[in-house]
Structure formats: structure tokens, C-alpha cells
Motif scaffolding. Structure first.
Motif, PDB file in Angstrom:
ATOM      1  N   TYR A   1      11.679 -11.628   2.570  1.00 31.86           N
ATOM      2  CA  TYR A   1      10.406 -11.244   3.186  1.00 31.86           C
ATOM      3  C   TYR A   1       9.297 -10.814   1.911  1.00 31.86           C
ATOM      4  N   THR A   2       8.021 -11.583   2.076  1.00 29.12           N
ATOM      5  CA  THR A   2       6.944 -11.461   0.926  1.00 29.12           C
ATOM      6  C   THR A   2       6.462 -10.030   0.843  1.00 29.12           C
ATOM      7  N   LEU A   3       6.469  -9.474  -0.258  1.00 32.63           N
ATOM      8  CA  LEU A   3       5.668  -7.941  -0.473  1.00 32.63           C
ATOM      9  C   LEU A   3       4.832  -8.447  -1.776  1.00 32.63           C
ATOM     10  N   SER A   4       3.412  -7.793  -1.464  1.00 29.35           N
ATOM     11  CA  SER A   4       2.653  -7.869  -2.826  1.00 29.35           C
ATOM     12  C   SER A   4       3.183  -6.912  -3.665  1.00 29.35           C
ATOM     13  N   LYS A   5       2.983  -7.294  -4.941  1.00 29.09           N
ATOM     14  CA  LYS A   5       3.353  -6.455  -6.236  1.00 29.09           C
ATOM     15  C   LYS A   5       1.980  -5.106  -6.362  1.00 29.09           C
ATOM     16  N   ASN A   6       1.062  -5.505  -5.725  1.00 29.16           N
ATOM     17  CA  ASN A   6      -0.139  -4.287  -5.562  1.00 29.16           C
ATOM     18  C   ASN A   6       0.451  -3.409  -4.842  1.00 29.16           C
ATOM     19  N   LEU A   7       1.504  -3.568  -3.820  1.00 37.02           N
ATOM     20  CA  LEU A   7       1.997  -2.352  -2.894  1.00 37.02           C
ATOM     21  C   LEU A   7       2.515  -1.145  -3.724  1.00 37.02           C
ATOM     22  N   ARG A   8       3.189  -1.522  -4.950  1.00 36.41           N
ATOM     23  CA  ARG A   8       3.704  -0.166  -5.890  1.00 36.41           C
ATOM     24  C   ARG A   8       2.505   0.421  -6.495  1.00 36.41           C
TER      25      ARG A   8
ATOM     26  N   ALA B   1      -0.532   0.711  -5.153  1.00 37.04           N
ATOM     27  CA  ALA B   1      -0.959   1.400  -4.226  1.00 37.04           C
ATOM     28  C   ALA B   1      -0.282   2.880  -4.065  1.00 37.04           C
ATOM     29  N   ILE B   2       0.886   2.518  -3.960  1.00 37.40           N
ATOM     30  CA  ILE B   2       1.791   3.879  -3.754  1.00 37.40           C
ATOM     31  C   ILE B   2       1.701   4.785  -4.898  1.00 37.40           C
ATOM     32  N   LEU B   3       1.417   4.121  -6.065  1.00 32.35           N
ATOM     33  CA  LEU B   3       1.386   5.127  -7.407  1.00 32.35           C
ATOM     34  C   LEU B   3      -0.001   5.781  -6.981  1.00 32.35           C
ATOM     35  N   VAL B   4      -1.034   5.254  -6.828  1.00 33.37           N
ATOM     36  CA  VAL B   4      -2.170   5.908  -6.632  1.00 33.37           C
ATOM     37  C   VAL B   4      -2.208   6.895  -5.503  1.00 33.37           C
ATOM     38  N   LEU B   5      -1.581   6.477  -4.260  1.00 33.08           N
ATOM     39  CA  LEU B   5      -1.407   7.685  -3.185  1.00 33.08           C
ATOM     40  C   LEU B   5      -0.560   8.578  -3.541  1.00 33.08           C
ATOM     41  N   SER B   6       0.560   8.456  -4.581  1.00 36.65           N
ATOM     42  CA  SER B   6       1.313   9.860  -4.822  1.00 36.65           C
ATOM     43  C   SER B   6       0.392  10.619  -5.412  1.00 36.65           C
TER      44      SER B   6
END
Length: 282
Positions: free
Chosen positions: A119-126, A128-133
Motif C-alpha cells: 500500500y502506497t504511503l507518502s514519506k511526508n506522512l511521518r 506530518a506526524i512529527l509536526v503534529l506531535s
């Protein structure tokens, strides 16, 4: 004996990483005969032989949460950050982080079972999670990521048999097998995203040993947990891997049968082989 030596040599980087990872876990988990442990705390904040060390990402969350700027914690942060700035931040992911043991096992089983789903996931997701944390830490006044950090839960599972730890580890294990290749470390984990940014200037780098050694088999790319970092070197567009995503795991070195790749620590400006420029793949 000779066969055993040959097996070790073919997997010397893998075995070396496993030894380091197991020794770090043992330092926290095994009690000394005289009492106490080599290391106290966990990988987020610990004391080794009287020296306090603090994970920069955890420290950054604590700042956003409003914690006071403690001198001892700051010294520990500087030591750890300096180490990863020197060598390359994501060396933490492959040589220190215990979750790597779980995700590497998932990848091995995925290959053995010949599972193709990805399943394709963007590397930008992590990222975004970093910024969200950090944002959640600011809004809640707590260490937002630390409450669900699998690294911490892994240690709790080893020491106290934490149900939460077992559940999270099993979820990551199954996710990496059945959903997407290297899904957790490459696409979701904010710790990896943080160290990727921290270690972009790291001086421990994978390099091409000589211009004509690579036969173009691309076997190194197949085993690399972050294949895009090797592409410029294999395609002979660069002499060094300079991408922040490189974990310095050495899988490519174990796989390369021609000796076309090496890993070295250099403080000099990288020089290129004739016809092969040194370019950044970031």
C-alpha cells in the motif's frame, strides 16, 4: 568453522547491528550481580555510568509542553544530538532502536512468504506526524508522542510484560508484513523523521569505492530499507549517499559482492570519481 566465518562475513553488518542492539537492551534489562544496571531509565532519557543522556526529540516535546530548561537535560541533549549530527541521525534507527528488530523480522517474513501487497504511503506522512506531535505537546502540556511511543512500550514489554506494549508491537509487526514494505519505519515513525532531519550533514556515508566496480545488478537497492538513497550512486550520478534517510545499516554492503560500496567517516569535502559528480539526493 570456515563456513561459519564465511556466513558471518557475508552478513557482518547485520550481525554487528544485532550485537549492538542486544547489548543496549541488555544494559537496561539485566541486573548486575552487585545490584543496579549499566543504564537506568529508557532510550528517551537515561543515565549511563553517571552521565545523563536525553533524546533530542523528547526534549523538544518537553519544551513545547512548557517544561523548564534544565541544565543537566540540556547537556544530555547536546551529547546525543552532537553524536547523531556527526555520524548521521538515522543511524539511531538501525543500530539503536529496538523496533528495528521487529520491522526487520517483518521484512524477512514478507520476503519468505513472497507477499507482494504494498500500500502506497507518502514519506511526508511521518513528517506530518512529527509536526503534529509537537503541536499536541504544545496544546496539551504533555509529551504527546511519548504516551504511545513504541520504543518505550517495547522496553516496558521486556521488563514488565506490558499488554499495551505487546499490542503495539504486534500491530507494527503485522502492518509491515501485510500492508506495506517497511511501512512503520519508512512512512509513519516521527522519530525516524526527526533523526533524518537532524543527521543530514552526518559524515559517516556510503560511498562508491571505484568508478568501474558496480555491475549494475541493483541487489543493494533491493535490500535497502530506503532504496531511493542509493539510486544516485548506483546510477553513477553521485559518488556518495547524502540523503538524510540513509540509516547506515550496511545492508547494501552485505549484499554487494563486488565491493563497489563502502562506508567511511570523512570530514573532508567529498571528492568525486572521474565522471561521477558528488550531488545531494535530498
Amino acid at each position: 568453522m570456515r563456513s561459519l566465518q564465511a556466513t558471518f562475513y557475508r552478513n557482518r553488518w547485520l550481525f554487528s547491528r544485532r550485537i549492538v542492539q542486544c547489548l543496549i537492551i541488555a544494559a537496561f534489562a539485566i541486573e548486575l550481580p552487585a545490584g543496579g544496571y549499566f543504564a537506568q531509565g529508557n532510550l528517551s532519557s537515561s543515565v549511563w555510568f553517571g552521565i545523563g543522556l536525553t533524546d533530542p526529540y523528547i526534549w523538544l516535546q518537553s519544551l513545547f509542553a512548557g517544561a523548564p530548561l534544565g541544565k543537566a537535560a540540556l547537556i544530555g541533549v547536546v551529547i546525543v544530538a552532537g553524536f547523531y549530527l556527526l555520524l548521521g541521525g538515522r543511524i539511531y534507527c538501525s543500530w539503536v532502536c529496538p523496533i528495528n528488530l521487529v520491522t526487520d523480522l517483518s521484512y524477512w517474513l514478507r520476503q519468505k512468504l513472497n507477499i507482494k501487497s504494498n500500500y502506497t504511503l507518502s514519506k511526508n506522512l511521518r513528517v506530518a506526524i512529527l509536526v503534529l506531535s509537537l503541536l499536541l505537546s504544545l496544546l496539551s502540556g504533555t509529551l504527546a508522542w511519548e504516551t504511545i511511543n513504541p520504543i518505550t512500550l517495547f522496553q516496558r514489554e521486556l521488563m514488565w510484560g506490558s499488554v499495551a506494549g505487546a499490542t503495539v508491537l504486534a500491530s507494527i509487526f503485522l502492518f509491515d508484513i501485510f500492508v506495506t514494505r517497511r511501512g512503520w519505519c519508512s512512512h509513519i515513525c516521527p522519530v525516524g523523521a526527526f533523526y533524518s532531519e537532524l543527521g543530514r550533514v552526518g559524515r559517516l556515508r556510503i560511498k562508491a569505492t571505484q568508478a568501474g566496480a558496480c555491475h549494475g545488478c541493483a541487489e543493494c537497492i533491493k535490500v535497502c530499507p530506503e532504496p531511493h538513497v542509493l539510486a544516485p550512486v548506483v546510477s553513477k550520478k553521485a559518488a556518495y549517499v547524502t540523503h538524510g534517510d540513509c540509516t547506515r545499516c550496511g545492508a547494501c554492503l552485505d549484499q554487494c559482492s563486488t565491493g563497489a560500496l563502502a562506508m567511511s567517516l570523512s570530514f573532508k569535502k567529498p571528492s568525486a570519481f572521474k565522471g561521477i559528480p558528488v550531488v545531494s539526493s535530498d
